[in-house]
Design an enzyme around this catalytic site. Structure first.
Site, PDB file in Angstrom:
ATOM      1  N   CYS A   1      71.027 -45.841  56.353  1.00 46.13           N
ATOM      2  CA  CYS A   1      71.603 -45.797  57.713  1.00 46.13           C
ATOM      3  C   CYS A   1      70.580 -46.273  58.738  1.00 46.13           C
ATOM      4  CB  CYS A   1      72.030 -44.388  58.085  1.00 46.13           C
ATOM      5  SG  CYS A   1      73.246 -43.690  56.973  1.00 46.13           S
TER       6      CYS A   1
ATOM      7  N   CYS B   1      69.320 -40.627  56.340  1.00 42.88           N
ATOM      8  CA  CYS B   1      69.621 -41.554  55.250  1.00 42.88           C
ATOM      9  C   CYS B   1      68.944 -42.897  55.513  1.00 42.88           C
ATOM     10  CB  CYS B   1      71.132 -41.649  55.067  1.00 42.88           C
ATOM     11  SG  CYS B   1      71.870 -43.273  55.107  1.00 42.88           S
TER      12      CYS B   1
ATOM     13  N   ASN C   1      66.797 -61.523  79.110  1.00 42.00           N
ATOM     14  CA  ASN C   1      68.143 -61.555  78.517  1.00 42.00           C
ATOM     15  C   ASN C   1      68.653 -60.170  78.161  1.00 42.00           C
ATOM     16  OD1 ASN C   1      69.189 -64.105  78.701  1.00 42.00           O
ATOM     17  ND2 ASN C   1      68.318 -64.819  76.763  1.00 42.00           N
TER      18      ASN C   1
HETATM   19  P1  FAD Z   1      68.521 -62.744  87.556  1.00 38.86           P
HETATM   20  O1  FAD Z   1      68.738 -61.937  86.324  1.00 38.86           O
HETATM   21  O2  FAD Z   1      67.707 -62.151  88.613  1.00 38.86           O
HETATM   22  O3  FAD Z   1      67.893 -64.138  87.105  1.00 38.86           O
HETATM   23  C1  FAD Z   1      67.366 -65.062  88.033  1.00 38.86           C
HETATM   24  C2  FAD Z   1      67.451 -66.453  87.466  1.00 38.86           C
HETATM   25  O4  FAD Z   1      66.625 -66.552  86.320  1.00 38.86           O
HETATM   26  C3  FAD Z   1      68.837 -66.829  86.962  1.00 38.86           C
HETATM   27  O5  FAD Z   1      69.611 -67.345  87.996  1.00 38.86           O
HETATM   28  C4  FAD Z   1      68.522 -67.861  85.901  1.00 38.86           C
HETATM   29  O6  FAD Z   1      68.319 -69.122  86.506  1.00 38.86           O
HETATM   30  C5  FAD Z   1      67.214 -67.395  85.333  1.00 38.86           C
HETATM   31  N1  FAD Z   1      67.350 -66.586  84.117  1.00 38.86           N
HETATM   32  C6  FAD Z   1      68.353 -65.749  83.759  1.00 38.86           C
HETATM   33  N2  FAD Z   1      68.082 -65.197  82.571  1.00 38.86           N
HETATM   34  C7  FAD Z   1      66.898 -65.689  82.172  1.00 38.86           C
HETATM   35  C8  FAD Z   1      66.105 -65.500  81.015  1.00 38.86           C
HETATM   36  N3  FAD Z   1      66.488 -64.707  80.032  1.00 38.86           N
HETATM   37  N4  FAD Z   1      64.926 -66.148  80.941  1.00 38.86           N
HETATM   38  C9  FAD Z   1      64.520 -66.982  81.911  1.00 38.86           C
HETATM   39  N5  FAD Z   1      65.234 -67.208  83.021  1.00 38.86           N
HETATM   40  C10 FAD Z   1      66.416 -66.572  83.148  1.00 38.86           C
HETATM   41  N6  FAD Z   1      68.843 -54.510  87.871  1.00 38.86           N
HETATM   42  C11 FAD Z   1      69.533 -53.421  87.461  1.00 38.86           C
HETATM   43  O7  FAD Z   1      70.628 -53.172  87.964  1.00 38.86           O
HETATM   44  N7  FAD Z   1      69.037 -52.613  86.478  1.00 38.86           N
HETATM   45  C12 FAD Z   1      67.813 -52.837  85.909  1.00 38.86           C
HETATM   46  O8  FAD Z   1      67.352 -52.089  85.053  1.00 38.86           O
HETATM   47  C13 FAD Z   1      67.056 -53.964  86.347  1.00 38.86           C
HETATM   48  N8  FAD Z   1      65.812 -54.225  85.859  1.00 38.86           N
HETATM   49  C14 FAD Z   1      65.070 -55.240  86.385  1.00 38.86           C
HETATM   50  C15 FAD Z   1      63.756 -55.442  85.949  1.00 38.86           C
HETATM   51  C16 FAD Z   1      62.960 -56.415  86.516  1.00 38.86           C
HETATM   52  C17 FAD Z   1      61.561 -56.613  86.025  1.00 38.86           C
HETATM   53  C18 FAD Z   1      63.488 -57.248  87.549  1.00 38.86           C
HETATM   54  C19 FAD Z   1      62.624 -58.311  88.187  1.00 38.86           C
HETATM   55  C20 FAD Z   1      64.797 -57.070  87.978  1.00 38.86           C
HETATM   56  C21 FAD Z   1      65.583 -56.062  87.409  1.00 38.86           C
HETATM   57  N9  FAD Z   1      66.904 -55.852  87.821  1.00 38.86           N
HETATM   58  C22 FAD Z   1      67.624 -54.790  87.354  1.00 38.86           C
HETATM   59  C23 FAD Z   1      67.561 -56.824  88.697  1.00 38.86           C
HETATM   60  C24 FAD Z   1      68.402 -57.789  87.871  1.00 38.86           C
HETATM   61  O9  FAD Z   1      67.754 -58.144  86.644  1.00 38.86           O
HETATM   62  C25 FAD Z   1      68.661 -59.103  88.608  1.00 38.86           C
HETATM   63  O10 FAD Z   1      67.431 -59.647  89.009  1.00 38.86           O
HETATM   64  C26 FAD Z   1      69.541 -58.962  89.822  1.00 38.86           C
HETATM   65  O11 FAD Z   1      70.740 -58.276  89.491  1.00 38.86           O
HETATM   66  C27 FAD Z   1      69.896 -60.369  90.375  1.00 38.86           C
HETATM   67  O12 FAD Z   1      70.573 -61.087  89.354  1.00 38.86           O
HETATM   68  P2  FAD Z   1      70.747 -62.644  89.339  1.00 38.86           P
HETATM   69  O13 FAD Z   1      72.159 -62.973  89.055  1.00 38.86           O
HETATM   70  O14 FAD Z   1      70.195 -63.244  90.570  1.00 38.86           O
HETATM   71  O15 FAD Z   1      69.923 -63.189  88.078  1.00 38.86           O
END
Ligand code: FAD
Length: 531
Positions: A45, A42, A467
């Site tokens: 949908c 649909c 994000n």
């Molecule tokens: P992080 O998410 O690592 O962020 C680091 C810092 O970046 C934050 O403290 C903040 O200051 C800043 N920040 C936060 N959000 C944003 C934003 N939107 N834009 C710009 N700056 C920002 N973990 C999993 O469990 N599953 C996954 O699929 C996964 N995929 C990943 C893919 C990639 C490419 C990378 C590099 C990491 C991935 N990780 C994944 C790890 C996860 O995203 C975090 O890096 C990890 O859990 C540490 O989290 P953190 O609290 O230090 O913040």
């Protein structure tokens, strides 16, 4: 079937029901359910699916008391169940109260308005439509409290914060914030009405909605918000000291979390380094490179062919774009020159390491002999650290590329529309130790990275993708309680980044871009703790 599986996937923040799971899920459940019966053929949908996903994301934290679900009536295995539930048109919306009877086939929602705000308010109404006896097990009281109940709480000691939202009778903000905080401990949210004059008098409230905060230590104050919006209230309450997200049990993404744990180090034994969340720390970027060169790469005994090319490109990118010159740039330039001068199709990893070590010893060029996480410190081992610093590094590189557009000339990378993203994509796919993370990132890249046409989009794409990962991981095992995953930047870092449109949180992309350029720009990089 192809379209059906693509319309909603396991990655979406909602429950995909089928003939076998519908009744066991919605009948006599501890939560209420809102189910969209749709058909993947649909057209309406298909168009509506993005709204439904956005709604599910918007109320993801309410799941314990009201769940959002879909069921595809076009799938053969679901023909019978859709017939049993008399689904004649698509989409059909039905809700099921908590603890519903075996014979319940759901209550239809026939409202013409299917926009997020209206459906979200319907969900609040569904919850309030329960009696004290049959309401969802974990549903907090949504009815307003009166001054008679609230005023005695002032000045009382408690083990948690109490936030009182005072609002107009027809406002939903209070109830939405109560539900937004459902997954959090350390704060209890109650609502009261603007018609309660003794309360307004006592708390000196004149504008609505307002939040009055009772601290555990008996003090009480107005909570200052830049904008009186649900998102601002919820974000501020979630980041009060001591307020923590409850961890999901049996989280489905535990595989990557385990892998993330494996990327950890001895950080918990290190002394805590005070830092400012509005800064970027050179020590984190140096530690990222240290870990990348000495740990991540070390699992590859030799580099050849495509891998070697990807590594060379990564080194070139950092050499050209790393801000501020200094030791890191010198080291990466040397490494880059050496890699480019070698005619060999294959390089043993040990040779890379020797060069890095020798270079550091002879010329005093340091990358840091150890890992020193600052903005990427975790509250315990296994949290944050390397993956945090890798995100940070690539955000810095996207912003630097924007600030110095000609930096990549004559590197072979200048022809790509989004060179930082492309190099990151190839690096993550080939070397990043968390395989599952790499798979997720690759999926996202395949969908939309090609659309990035300029340096500004490159900054915003990475921010948005990061994000998406934050949304997905909020409350999972890799979530550090001291640094809970949330949409970033928070209202306290950038209030002008946040707006509301038709009752739904939206980003102001121009202001986000402005903020990112400042935050990840060279002048916001702190040398504190760096060598
Ligand atoms: P992080 O998410 O690592 O962020 C680091 C810092 O970046 C934050 O403290 C903040 O200051 C800043 N920040 C936060 N959000 C944003 C934003 N939107 N834009 C710009 N700056 C920002 N973990 C999993 O469990 N599953 C996954 O699929 C996964 N995929 C990943 C893919 C990639 C490419 C990378 C590099 C990491 C991935 N990780 C994944 C790890 C996860 O995203 C975090 O890096 C990890 O859990 C540490 O989290 P953190 O609290 O230090 O913040």
């Amino acid at each position: 079937l192809g379209t059906a599986t693509r319309l909603y996937t396991e990655e979406d923040p909602l429950v995909i029901l089928s003939s076998s799971s519908l009744k066991p899920s919605v009948i006599n459940s501890s939560s209420a359910w809102l189910v969209q019966f749709f058909s993947s053929w649909c057209g309406h949908c298909i168009q509506y699916s993005s709204t439904w996903k956005a709604l599910a994301q918007d109320v993801k934290d309410w799941q314990q008391v009201v769940s959002v679900a879909v069921l595809d009536c076009a799938q053969e295995e679901n023909f019978d169940i859709c017939k049993e539930f008399s689904i004649k048109f698509y989409p059909t919306f039905r809700y099921f109260r908590a603890h519903s009877a075996e014979t319940d086939r759901g209550t239809p929602y026939r409202g013409a308005d299917r926009e997020i705000q209206s459906v979200r308010q319907l969900m609040v109404n569904i919850l309030q439509n329960h009696t004290k006896l049959d309401r969802p097990d974990h549903c907090p009281p949504l009815e307003p409290y009166s001054s008679v109940e609230l005023l005695p709480l002032l000045g009382q000691k408690s083990d948690h914060y109490t936030a009182i939202i005072i609002e107009e009778p027809n406002s939903y903000v209070g109830r939405e914030v109560i539900l937004d905080l459902l997954q959090y401990s350390g704060v209890e949210v109650k609502r009261a009405l603007s018609s309660d004059l003794p309360l307004l008098d006592a708390l000196k409230i004149t504008t609505f909605p307002s939040v009055y905060l009772l601290h555990p230590n008996t003090t009480h104050t107005h909570l200052h918000v830049q904008k009186r919006l649900r998102f601002f209230f919820s974000s501020l309450l979630r980041t009060l000291p001591g307020v923590q997200r409850r961890l999901k049990l049996g989280s489905s993404s535990s595989t990557s979390e385990d892998q993330m744990g494996a990327l950890s180090d001895k950080q918990s034994t290190e002394p805590w380094r005070d830092f400012d969340r509005s800064k970027v720390y050179a020590a984190d970027l140096e530690s990222a490179l240290h870990y990348l060169l000495r740990v991540e790469l070390a699992t590859h005994n030799t580099l050849e062919g495509e891998e070697l090319k990807i590594f060379k490109d990564f080194v070139t990118l950092v050499a050209k774009l790393y801000p501020g010159g200094g030791s890191v740039v010198k080291l990466m330039e040397t490494l880059s020159d050496w890699l480019l001068s070698l005619p060999l199709p294959l390089i043993p990893y040990q040779a890379v390491l020797d060069l890095v070590d020798n270079k550091m010893r002879i010329s005093g060029v340091f990358l840091g002999a150890e890992l020193r996480w600052v903005g990427c410190q975790g509250s315990r081992a296994g949290l944050r650290g390397y993956p945090c610093s890798l995100w940070t590094l690539f955000h810095v590189l996207t912003v630097q590329h924007d600030a110095t557009p000609t930096a990549l000339e004559n590197t072979g990378l200048e022809g790509e529309a989004a060179p930082v993203l492309q190099v990151m994509r190839r690096y993550i796919r080939t070397f990043f130790g968390c395989e599952e993370c790499g798979r997720h990132f690759e999926q996202a890249a395949a969908v939309s990275m090609e659309k990035v046409q300029n340096r500004e989009d490159q900054i915003l794409w990475l921010w948005n993708q990061h994000n998406m990962v934050n949304y997905r991981l909020a409350g999972s095992l890799s979530d550090d309680p001291l640094f809970p995953k949330a949409p970033w930047p928070s209202p306290s870092l950038c209030s002008s980044c946040h707006e509301e449109k038709n009752g739904v949180h939206v980003w102001n992309n121009d202001n986000v871009l402005f903020f990112l350029r400042q935050h990840y720009g060279a002048s916001n990089m702190s040398p504190k703790y760096s060598l």
